[in-house]
Write an enzyme that holds these catalytic residues in place. Structure first.
Site, short mmCIF file in Angstrom:
data_model
loop_
_atom_site.label_atom_id
_atom_site.label_comp_id
_atom_site.label_asym_id
_atom_site.label_seq_id
_atom_site.Cartn_x
_atom_site.Cartn_y
_atom_site.Cartn_z
CB CYS A 153 -0.92 0.01 1.22
SG CYS A 153 -1.98 1.46 1.27
NE ARG A 156 2.55 0.70 3.54
CZ ARG A 156 3.68 0.02 3.54
NH1 ARG A 156 4.09 -0.56 4.66
NH2 ARG A 156 4.41 -0.07 2.45
CD1 TRP A 325 -7.52 8.72 -1.79
CD2 TRP A 325 -8.34 8.89 0.28
NE1 TRP A 325 -6.59 9.40 -1.04
CE2 TRP A 325 -7.08 9.52 0.24
CE3 TRP A 325 -9.05 8.86 1.47
CZ2 TRP A 325 -6.52 10.12 1.37
CZ3 TRP A 325 -8.49 9.46 2.58
CH2 TRP A 325 -7.24 10.08 2.52
CD GLU A 330 -4.28 0.56 -8.56
OE1 GLU A 330 -4.88 -0.50 -8.81
OE2 GLU A 330 -3.06 0.67 -8.64
#
Length: 450
Positions: A153, A156, A325, A330
């Site tokens: 991720c 973070r 979000w 992506e």
């Protein structure tokens, strides 16, 4: 920052990370790390001691041995009768994992006080029942740590802001579905997306908890036709299963899948249509090309991952949907662009009038940029939170620096952290990261098979 998780891509398997993906919608791995990335290496921390957890035990079905008049002999010793005592089964929850978490919680939360009294209570509960129950504070902090430990991720930096919904008292499919819908409303927040996790009942000795079968709470269906797949090819399997259960679908390109929940291993899943007010969607347009809106593209705003188990201190919560979000790439570089997803690059290139006769014209690259511009533009115009990959890369390095000041490593999977568009232009590309420890907990991990 996007909870980006889409294990639906084709890539060489990487070493298992402590998460099954990124809790921020980062659904895809990107390009493989360069053979010679030529970064300026930073000193690598020496990984701490690791231990391999014992395999999950089976419950004992045989009655306990009769009490003996003398002291219980050591494991493996024979009594005078010639019989051998069976070894005591290990507890359902690993006491070592429980102790590690309790100590970490008290170390990082000094106001919680000395951990020894709580630790004695936890170990006593495990000894009596095979497991234990987290306090609300432990659950909330453990869920945040699982996000902080998510090696895939990029978002973070905001791990402390996660809203943790303690729903451990709920275990029925109907209750879980109702609260998942409320999760989407709370996280959607009128477009100002909030990171949220909803934690339902955990697995218990002899009582596996319910599970959500959807990869995300909101996802589009795929429908196989004679002319190919209509909709999202990644949603064909679940759409087929939902139809077999009685779901009536319209076979649209952007048809929201129902929520499928299996309450018990030996039961068929129940399905639930998502109410309209739970699915915030953004129609896509382009700031310079008016024809782009005619393509009829759209995407949902809340990427809530729902097929992973939240593991904290040896306790497994298999129903714990969570979201952050989106990062624009992506949607624009993966979901709408990948050849095994919506595969829109050819259509966009044609409308742009690009020369697609040769790869050397870089028509895919040019179409990809315009597609990503449209995604960022549309979300901004709709007032829906989204991040661009340059800003999110800077934020991630800020997180790395903060963790370093606190004396903590930041494990990161390079191939997931580097964006799928203009990776070499982002600062996250040009450096190494702390190694990924697949045993690191708390974490979001793949479901164990029933």
């Amino acid at each position: 920052m996007s909870l980006i998780f889409n294990r639906l891509r084709t890539r060489r398997p990487a070493p298992a990370a402590p998460t099954g993906g990124c809790p921020y919608a980062h659904t895809h791995a990107h390009q493989a790390p360069p053979t010679r990335p030529d970064p300026v290496p930073e000193p690598q921390p020496v990984p701490g001691p690791q231990h391999t957890p014992e395999p999950r035990p089976k419950l004992r079905t045989a009655p306990p041995p009769e009490p003996q008049p003398s002291a219980v002999p050591p494991s493996g010793a024979r009594q005078s009768s010639g019989t051998q005592l069976p070894p005591a089964p290990p507890p359902f929850t690993d006491p070592d994992q429980a102790a590690d978490f309790i100590r970490q919680f008290h170390r990082e939360q000094p106001a919680a006080g000395d951990p020894e009294q709580r630790l004695r209570g936890v170990l006593d509960e495990i000894g009596r029942t095979g497991s234990y129950r987290h306090t609300p504070a432990e659950l909330a902090y453990g869920a945040k740590l699982a996000w902080r430990n998510a090696a895939r991720c990029i978002g973070r930096l905001y791990w402390r802001s996660l809203v943790v919904r303690d729903l451990r008292h709920l275990s029925s499919a109907d209750d879980i579905a109702a609260e998942c819908f409320e999760h989407l409303r709370l996280a959607g927040n009128g477009g100002r997306i909030r990171p949220v996790v909803s934690v339902f009942a955990p697995d218990r000795p002899g009582r596996p908890a319910a599970r959500i079968l959807n990869q995300q709470l909101v996802r589009y269906a795929g429908h196989r036709t004679d002319g190919g797949v209509v909709g999202d090819p990644a949603g064909t399997a679940l759409a087929t299963r939902a139809r077999d259960l009685g779901w009536k679908c319209a076979e649209d390109r952007f048809e929201v899948l129902p929520l499928l929940i299996r309450e018990r291993p030996d039961e068929a899943p129940a399905w639930y249509e998502l109410p309209d007010d739970t699915t915030l969607e953004v129609p896509l347009s382009h700031p310079e090309h008016s024809w782009f809106a005619d393509l009829g593209l759209r995407w949902y705003a809340v990427p809530a991952i729902s097929d992973l188990t939240l593991e904290i201190g040896g306790i497994r919560y298999p129903t714990a949907p969570f979201n952050g979000w989106y990062m624009g790439t992506e949607i624009g570089a993966r979901n709408l662009a990948d050849a095994d997803r919506y595969a829109m690059l050819g259509t966009v290139a044609e409308r742009l009038g690009l020369d697609t006769s040769s790869d050397r014209t870089l028509w895919r690259d040019r179409a990809l940029i315009e597609l990503n511009i449209a995604v960022l533009h549309s979300f901004q115009e709709a007032g829906v939170t989204i991040a661009d990959h340059h800003t999110e890369s800077e934020r991630f390095l800020k997180h790395v620096a903060q963790e370093k000041r606190l004396g903590r490593p930041t494990p990161a999977d390079w191939s997931w952290i580097v964006p799928p568009v203009s990776g070499g232009l982002t600062p996250v590309y040009h450096r190494y990261y702390d190694p990924v420890d697949p045993e690191l907990r708390p974490a979001f991990v793949p479901h164990e098979p029933w």
